[in-house]
Design a protein around this motif. Structure first.
Motif, short mmCIF file in Angstrom:
data_model
loop_
_atom_site.label_atom_id
_atom_site.label_comp_id
_atom_site.label_asym_id
_atom_site.label_seq_id
_atom_site.Cartn_x
_atom_site.Cartn_y
_atom_site.Cartn_z
N UNK A 450 -1.18 36.93 -89.74
CA UNK A 450 -1.68 35.70 -89.13
C UNK A 450 -0.54 34.74 -88.82
N UNK A 451 0.42 34.65 -89.72
CA UNK A 451 1.57 33.77 -89.49
C UNK A 451 2.35 34.21 -88.26
N UNK A 452 2.56 35.51 -88.15
CA UNK A 452 3.28 36.03 -86.99
C UNK A 452 2.49 35.81 -85.71
N UNK A 453 1.17 35.96 -85.78
CA UNK A 453 0.33 35.76 -84.60
C UNK A 453 0.39 34.33 -84.10
N UNK A 454 0.56 33.39 -85.01
CA UNK A 454 0.71 31.99 -84.61
C UNK A 454 2.09 31.76 -83.99
N UNK A 497 -5.26 31.38 -84.60
CA UNK A 497 -4.00 31.02 -83.94
C UNK A 497 -4.06 29.69 -83.19
N UNK A 498 -5.26 29.20 -82.88
CA UNK A 498 -5.39 27.99 -82.07
C UNK A 498 -6.38 27.01 -82.70
N UNK A 499 -6.36 25.79 -82.22
CA UNK A 499 -7.31 24.78 -82.66
C UNK A 499 -7.55 23.79 -81.51
N UNK A 500 -8.63 23.06 -81.63
CA UNK A 500 -8.96 22.08 -80.61
C UNK A 500 -8.34 20.73 -80.97
N UNK A 501 -7.59 20.16 -80.05
CA UNK A 501 -6.95 18.86 -80.26
C UNK A 501 -7.27 17.98 -79.05
N UNK A 512 2.19 25.39 -89.84
CA UNK A 512 1.03 26.09 -90.38
C UNK A 512 1.35 27.58 -90.58
N UNK A 513 2.11 28.13 -89.65
CA UNK A 513 2.51 29.54 -89.79
C UNK A 513 3.42 29.72 -91.00
N UNK A 514 4.33 28.78 -91.23
CA UNK A 514 5.24 28.89 -92.37
C UNK A 514 4.49 28.79 -93.69
N UNK A 515 3.44 27.97 -93.71
CA UNK A 515 2.63 27.87 -94.91
C UNK A 515 1.95 29.20 -95.21
N UNK A 516 1.39 29.84 -94.19
CA UNK A 516 0.78 31.15 -94.37
C UNK A 516 1.82 32.17 -94.83
N UNK A 517 3.03 32.07 -94.28
CA UNK A 517 4.09 33.01 -94.65
C UNK A 517 4.46 32.86 -96.12
N UNK A 561 11.66 32.11 -85.77
CA UNK A 561 11.09 30.79 -86.09
C UNK A 561 10.65 30.73 -87.54
N UNK A 562 10.27 31.88 -88.09
CA UNK A 562 9.80 31.95 -89.47
C UNK A 562 10.88 32.48 -90.42
N UNK A 563 12.09 32.66 -89.89
CA UNK A 563 13.16 33.18 -90.72
C UNK A 563 13.11 34.68 -90.90
#
Length: 746
Positions: A450-454, A497-501, A512-517, A561-563
């Motif tokens: 999921x992190x990679x997908x984001x 991967x997405x949200x409404x803003x 958010x991806x780094x948190x999942x990672x 981006x995620x190291x």
């Protein structure tokens, strides 16, 4: 003495004149065409291919887009698609019409057409075949005066140095029969052939799974005591063992029995997996020495279609020529609303195919292909790829000068949004990015995916940077344009991967991806326990060329981006297929051109029993989820309607959460044609297109001459230089010869 001097002077002058003439002829004869002199005048369609030669042209095995450029022109499955109509409409090819099945209950009693699914034990398809269809010429059909096959008992010595069917003195043919389709279905059960849809077909065709077990036993008996490395295995004659689910009612009526209800079966009958297979070819290619001589289905396929393979130079050149035995076939007279204005109905009712030959030469990189196209030496770049028109349109819009040039030359770039996608997959069998062995590991691996997908910003990469391969970012596995897709709808986004803003759909942040990672056990891209950096392998299915390097570099940056370090392992397509079959891939790039316009054809790419590394299916990620698989089996019985929509929605939600793919993008479909090529139209599920293309060879000849007219001033300058040298040499020679030596008296 003077006679000798005159002879020498004449010889020198003649030599220089000959040199001048030779240089002139050499330069005048030079051109940049990849074809033989005068080839542009022939009624031939010229195209390129960029990878190695097709790995499989065997209809049981072939399942790749580059292969379909040949297989769908050579073979005729029962059904096909109307070339011009949209939405796509099934039509008969080898069959005289498209039929609806009738239903039977468990006792074999016929049911009404609207019977509940739970009452249907069998769907029976009775398919009428066109009478008089004949196979292309081939020595496997050749017989002597007593009706005996001429070439079915060859020894290695008798085979000799033959490397092509055309090396045999006699060719033969015969009429297509319903039994050839029965034989084709049985052949999917063979353990000696890669059969990517056997698992899927075995779920539906009555008795096919059991037939597979029988054939494995019979094959083992036949091979007992023979070397395992034996290339030419004895002929396995499927006619000996009946298959419950397929029979020839008579010569021109095929009956197929399907378990329960499976509406999509009609679509499968439009694929070459259901193309007829004459037993004579199997027997012919099983003889000693055939493999060594490269005589096989994979190089020399035989069918009843409009073309036949007449030249096969491995990784260099392929030629398909008009099948002299092809049936009477006509260009369509109806189409979509825009077809008449586009000139695609001008050939209404005319006999097809229009061209006599289709010639494909290997050109390994895109830039040379583009240049050859712009010079007129390619009528279209590649027949199997739907991205060339997109790329040329990007070039065209780069400057007014290019736009003017393209318009003056009349290049055609028909465009459409079609049902095809590209995605990044994760091998479910891999311990790091796959399913995981324990519930705890499964959760961690899912969060990593999921992190990679984001992190992979498809909107940036294939929306703004790589415009020549552009498309719309995908939010799931079901494409827009088919029933059940929510793509493009307000609620159709992927919440992983997405949200409404503020009313807009935006990709989730890298934070958010780094948190999942970190929750996956890799804070900052390092293993939480060992501290070692996370390194993933990226299998890319194309040979690394300069134009592809930028895409791979971009993908490396997405992971960075995620190291996370991404190691690119790029290979040609054949090597990539081999790696995936063995389950040796980890993160991989893959695409899918729809076989048929139904959501099931995309969802089956995630169906567990279709796992490629385990069952040789088309689930390249080897993804397996029991709930998803259960819903998939239910989906297969449903007609379009609210219930089918609900099932698709639930399956998409499961797949989004599990993230076996980073969903990639829905690519634009755009073709590229010269002005002298008529009737070109994008259509990803329609693969038998060459028979509809018409080439105006006279226009091609004129334009190639105009676009590639010789530049004569270098030759003139060279000629002047040679003349000056000749004049100076002659003058010097005369002075020297005429000078009197001291004391000489004439």
């Amino acid at each position: 003495m003077r006679g000798l001097i005159g002879l020498k002077r004449t010889s020198a002058t003649a030599a220089l004149a000959g040199l001048l003439a030779g240089v002139g002829l050499l330069l005048a004869g030079c051109n940049n065409s990849p074809h033989p002199l005068g080839a542009e005048k022939e009624n031939t369609l010229y195209m390129a291919f960029t990878e190695r030669s097709p790995r499989y042209l065997d209809p049981t095995s072939s399942y790749a887009a580059p292969e379909s450029a040949y297989t769908y022109e050579i073979y005729e499955p029962p059904y096909g698609y109307h070339y011009l109509k949209r939405p796509y409409q099934l039509i008969g090819r080898a069959a005289s019409e498209v039929v609806k099945p009738y239903y039977l209950d468990e006792k074999g009693q016929r049911l009404p057409d609207d019977a509940p699914v739970e009452r249907i034990a069998q769907s029976v398809y009775e398919v009428p075949l066109r009478p008089g269809l004949k196979y292309a010429p081939h020595p496997a059909f050749a017989k002597d005066g007593q009706g005996r096959y001429l070439y079915h008992r060859l020894s290695r010595d008798q085979l000799g140095d033959k490397r092509s069917p055309w090396d045999f003195a006699v060719q033969g043919t015969r009429e297509l029969e319903a039994e050839d389709f029965v034989y084709a279905l049985k052949r999917h059960a063979s353990p000696r052939i890669e059969a990517p849809v056997f698992a899927l077909f075995a779920e539906h065709v009555l008795g096919l799974r059991e037939y597979g077990e029988l054939i494995r036993r019979e094959s083992a008996k036949q091979l007992q005591g023979l070397p395992e490395t034996l290339a030419d295995k004895p002929f396995l004659d499927f006619r000996r063992w009946p298959l419950t689910g397929a029979e020839a009612v008579d010569k021109h009526l095929l009956r197929i029995r399907i378990k329960g209800k499976y509406p999509q079966w009609n679509y499968w009958m439009a694929t070459t997996f259901l193309a007829p297979v004459p037993w004579e070819l199997d027997a012919f290619y099983a003889q000693p020495g055939m493999s060594e001589a490269s005589l096989s289905w994979n190089r020399w396929p035989v069918g009843t279609g409009p073309f036949m393979m007449t030249e096969y130079q491995q990784d260099r050149r392929h030629v398909m020529s008009r099948n002299p035995n092809y049936r009477v076939d006509h260009y369509p007279c109806e189409g979509a609303p825009d077809d008449r204005a586009a000139g695609r109905l001008a050939d209404c009712g005319k006999t097809v195919p229009f061209v006599d030959k289709v010639v494909a030469n290997i050109v390994k990189e895109r830039v040379p292909i583009k240049e050859l196209f712009k010079q007129g030496y390619l009528d279209l770049p590649e027949i199997d790829r739907a991205d060339w028109g997109v790329e040329f349109m990007v070039d065209k819009n780069d400057s007014d000068e290019v736009r003017k040039s393209f318009d003056e030359r009349g290049y055609q770039f028909p465009m459409a949004v079609d049902i095809t996608n590209w995605y990044l997959g994760f091998n479910w069998l891999d311990p790091v990015v796959g399913r995981g062995d324990t519930p705890e590991q499964q959760l961690k691996n899912r969060k990593l995916r999921q992190a990679l997908s984001i992190a992979i910003d498809w909107e940036e990469g294939y929306g703004r940077i790589f415009r020549n391969k552009g498309g719309d970012a995908a939010h799931g596995p079901v494409p827009p344009g088919v029933f059940g897709s929510r793509e493009g709808e307000p609620e159709g986004f992927n919440p992983v991967t997405h949200k409404r803003v503020d009313g807009r759909i935006e990709r989730r942040s890298i934070e958010e991806a780094r948190q999942l990672l970190a929750e996956a056990g890799y804070p900052e891209g390092r293993d939480a326990q060992s501290g070692r950096p996370l390194v993933l392998s990226y299998d890319y299915q194309r040979t690394p060329t300069p134009e592809l390097k930028a895409e791979n570099d971009w993908m490396v940056k997405q992971f960075a981006k995620l190291g996370i370090q991404l190691e690119v392992r790029a290979t040609d397509f054949n090597q990539f297929q081999e790696k995936v079959l063995k389950g040796k891939h980890q993160v991989f790039w893959w695409g899918w051109f729809a076989d048929y316009p139904d959501a099931e054809n995309f969802l089956f790419l995630l169906y567990g029993p279709n796992a490629k590394s385990l069952h040789e299916g088309e689930n390249a990620a080897n993804y397996a989820n029991p709930e998803f698989d259960r819903l998939y089996r239910r989906l297969q019985t449903l007609e379009e309607g609210p219930e089918k929509q609900q099932v698709i929605d639930r399956m998409v939600a499961i797949a989004r959460e599990d993230a076996p793919w980073a969903w990639g993008y829905w690519s634009y479909s755009g073709l590229a044609f010269q002005s002298w090529v008529h009737n070109g139209k994008p259509g990803v599920v329609i693969r038998d297109v060459a028979r509809y293309y018409r080439v105006d060879a006279a226009e091609r000849t004129r334009k190639i001459a105009a676009w590639n007219s010789p530049i004569w001033w270098p030759l003139a300058l060279l000629a002047l230089g040679i003349a000056a040298i000749a004049w100076g040499t002659r003058r010097s020679y005369r002075r020297r010869e005429q000078a009197l030596a001291p004391g000489y008296q004439g």
